[in-house]
Scaffold this motif. Structure first.
Motif, PDB file in Angstrom:
ATOM      1  N   ARG A  24      28.303  32.215  41.884  1.00  0.00           N
ATOM      2  CA  ARG A  24      27.848  31.454  40.728  1.00  0.00           C
ATOM      3  C   ARG A  24      27.174  30.175  41.230  1.00  0.00           C
ATOM      4  NH1 ARG A  24      33.081  28.774  37.541  1.00  0.00           N
ATOM      5  NH2 ARG A  24      33.350  26.968  38.913  1.00  0.00           N
ATOM      6  N   ASP A  74      33.395  25.748  42.878  1.00  0.00           N
ATOM      7  CA  ASP A  74      32.569  26.958  42.869  1.00  0.00           C
ATOM      8  C   ASP A  74      32.993  27.910  43.982  1.00  0.00           C
ATOM      9  OD1 ASP A  74      31.072  26.178  40.701  1.00  0.00           O
ATOM     10  OD2 ASP A  74      29.389  25.409  41.871  1.00  0.00           O
ATOM     11  N   SER A 128      25.596  26.471  40.035  1.00  0.00           N
ATOM     12  CA  SER A 128      25.464  25.430  39.018  1.00  0.00           C
ATOM     13  C   SER A 128      24.242  24.578  39.339  1.00  0.00           C
ATOM     14  CB  SER A 128      26.728  24.568  38.960  1.00  0.00           C
ATOM     15  OG  SER A 128      27.003  23.992  40.213  1.00  0.00           O
ATOM     16  N   TYR A 179      26.182  28.343  34.384  1.00  0.00           N
ATOM     17  CA  TYR A 179      25.876  28.876  35.705  1.00  0.00           C
ATOM     18  C   TYR A 179      24.906  30.050  35.599  1.00  0.00           C
ATOM     19  CZ  TYR A 179      30.447  26.653  36.233  1.00  0.00           C
ATOM     20  OH  TYR A 179      31.499  25.771  36.179  1.00  0.00           O
TER      21      TYR A 179
END
Length: 588
Positions: free
Chosen positions: A379, A445, A381, A368
């Protein structure tokens, strides 16, 4: 005409990509070299279907265990009674014809015959250009755009004038909404006409908020990999779409909205693919490996993530070696100067039925990167949705909080919540946040982001929005509900729209539209009179504003507050009642 490809079944809808110009199977052209991709040669035409909804036909295809690459048909209920199905192979096509011929469906016997292929867009454009008078000026549609015209057409317009132009476009969208709703609803017509007479628009307009950062603002860019006008391998932007008959990729180095570090990443990756033994992807013949390159950049931490989009089908045995070499290039060789934080592979192949996104594989560094909005850390991804202009996102969220009149007693329903950015930014201003999103990784997330920021008044659920809306309203047990809808460009699907209309207890929502023209039908349907499917009272557009998320482009992000009609009526009744009491008191 409505159509669906195998890459998107069963949920999404794709427009047909070429007209009904037929091609002779004896012609030699690149379309024939990729029959596994372009299935026009394996098309069947279904007749005598009667009136049907697209979903009903899709369900029938699933019941018969068929796997077409595309479904092309008319819109829901009414119109023509035929459809086209395309398959990858002759065997699949012939098997489908046998199944459908004489099959009884909805009281009718379906007929099936071989369909005629349509012309590939690239071949179609080539033939059209060859037919032009070479001594006459080329028509506008045949003039090649520059990369600036194709991506940032307002780059040479002073920023103040860009805002004026975009605000005028917003006015047009609001007026188009008003015109449609006045035609559709006799009940809402007087209210909208009164607002137009008083304000000039169907609602309160809060204006357009300018972007705090107008150059180098994109924190995520997806670049195409292909050939430029000189037939050189290039990483950049396409000058047109395949459906327009264009494959050319142009350099992005002079574009103002891309950060310098992202440009460096592109420059380095381009140098890598130029010396590689593997080829760039060619859409026309559906061959080659290097297909796309994505760069994500954190404004707050400086972390950078790169995602190599590769067509892996032909090199599965060599893929690990290729990935190892890419990592080595960015960590030990020329690409080392980028100081990359994370490297991913995105496998861009033909999607399976039901697959909603490509497969991502983490190959180096952190999984991340982290960025910040309104003091909260998020965060990110490889596949996460995150607003591409971080500073403008802060303006957008603050505006939505203000327009929604959020207080400590408000419960927020975050529809299409993604990684929870909107809901979590609202959390400290409200009682509770309940979010739902179809992609499970995004929900993971969101939960992580809530925990990382010490936010305890939030819950996130993975699933279809339309399946969760009623249960979220029930769970909230709060009269002060506000839904936040931040959908994809085309808006929310029919089921979600119906679920929102029919959700008792939900009387207000904010709709965030990154493509107002595409989302317009959603707005109109929210305001339609009650019907068999839209049983709940209609919503009325009360307030609107805009935020410039995309300087130098034609795009604009609009924020709209809708309130249910009963809420408006009660407010008016209360207001009229107070006026009556005041008059009575005055007379005594």
């Amino acid at each position: 005409m409505e159509s669906t490809s195998v890459e998107q079944l069963p949920n999404d809808v794709k427009n047909e990509t070429s007209d009904n110009v037929q091609i002779d199977k004896t012609d030699e052209n690149p379309q024939q070299q990729r029959q596994d991709f372009n299935s026009e040669y394996n098309k069947i035409e279904l007749g005598n279907l009667g009136k049907f909804a697209f979903g009903e036909l899709r369900a029938l295809i699933k019941k018969l265990k068929l796997k077409p690459t595309k479904i092309k048909t008319t819109n829901s209920y009414g119109g023509r009674d035929f459809a086209f199905l395309c398959f990858r192979t002759v065997e699949e096509k012939e098997s489908a014809m046998k199944l459908f011929n004489g099959y009884k469906w909805k009281g009718k016997e379906i007929s099936a015959k071989e369909g005629k292929a349509v012309l590939d867009p690239l071949i179609k454009r080539r033939l059209a250009e060859e037919s032009l008078d070479q001594n006459a000026p080329k028509p506008k549609k045949f003039r090649k755009k520059t990369v600036v015209e194709a991506t940032v057409p307002l780059a040479n317009v002073p920023y103040e004038n860009q805002l004026i132009r975009k605000e005028k476009e917003c006015m047009k969208h609001l007026q188009a909404y008003a015109t449609s709703v006045k035609k559709a609803s006799l009940e809402l017509r007087p209210m909208i006409q009164a607002n137009e007479k008083e304000k000039g628009l169907p609602c309160i307009w809060h204006g357009i908020k300018q972007a705090p950062k107008i150059n180098g603002y994109r924190n995520k860019c997806e670049f195409a990999v292909g050939l430029n006008a000189n037939n050189e391998r290039t990483v950049g932007f396409r000058l047109g779409s395949y459906t327009d008959g264009s494959l050319e990729v142009a350099s992005i180095q002079d574009l103002p909205h891309i950060p310098d570090r992202t440009k460096l990443a592109v420059q380095l990756y381009e140098s890598y693919i130029k010396q590689s033994k593997y080829d760039v992807f060619n859409m026309q013949v559906y061959k080659g490996q290097f297909r796309q390159f994505t760069v994500r950049l954190s404004e707050s931490t400086g972390e950078i993530m790169i995602v190599a989009g590769i067509h892996t089908t032909e090199i599965l045995d060599e893929l690990d070696d290729l990935l190892k070499d890419i990592v080595d290039f960015f960590t030990e060789r020329n690409g080392k100067e980028l100081n990359v934080s994370s490297i991913y592979l995105e496998e861009i192949n033909k999607r399976e039925i039901g697959q909603v996104q490509n497969n991502f594989r983490h190959v180096h560094g952190s999984k991340y990167i982290t960025d910040t909005i309104l003091g909260l850390k998020f965060r990110i991804s490889a596949a996460s949705f995150f607003q591409i202009n971080t500073q403008s996102a802060e303006v957008l969220y603050e505006l939505a909080i203000k327009m929604g009149k959020i207080d400590s007693g408000t419960t927020i329903l975050d529809i299409c919540c993604g990684t929870g950015t909107i809901g979590l930014c609202f959390a400290k201003h409200c009682k509770e946040v309940l979010g739902v999103e179809i992609i499970a990784d995004a929900i993971n997330d969101a939960k992580f982001n809530a925990q990382e920021n010490g936010i305890e008044n939030s819950k996130f659920y993975a699933g279809n929005c339309d399946d969760y809306i009623h249960s979220l309203v029930y769970e909230a047990e709060n009269e002060n509900l506000l839904a936040i809808i931040d959908p994809p460009r085309a808006g929310i699907q029919t089921k979600s729209k119906e679920a929102l209309r029919n959700a008792r207890g939900l009387n207000r929502f904010i709709y965030i539209a990154c493509a107002p023209k595409a989302a317009m039908q959603n707005w109109i349907d929210f305001s339609r009179p009650c019907s068999k499917t839209l049983k709940g009272e209609p919503f009325v557009l009360k307030e609107a504003a805009a935020v410039d998320m995309f300087p130098h482009t034609e795009h604009i992000e609009m924020v709209l507050l809708f309130e249910r009609l009963v809420r408006v009526q009660k407010a008016k009744e209360k207001e009229n009642g107070n006026e009556t009491q005041t008059s009575a008191a005055s007379s005594t």
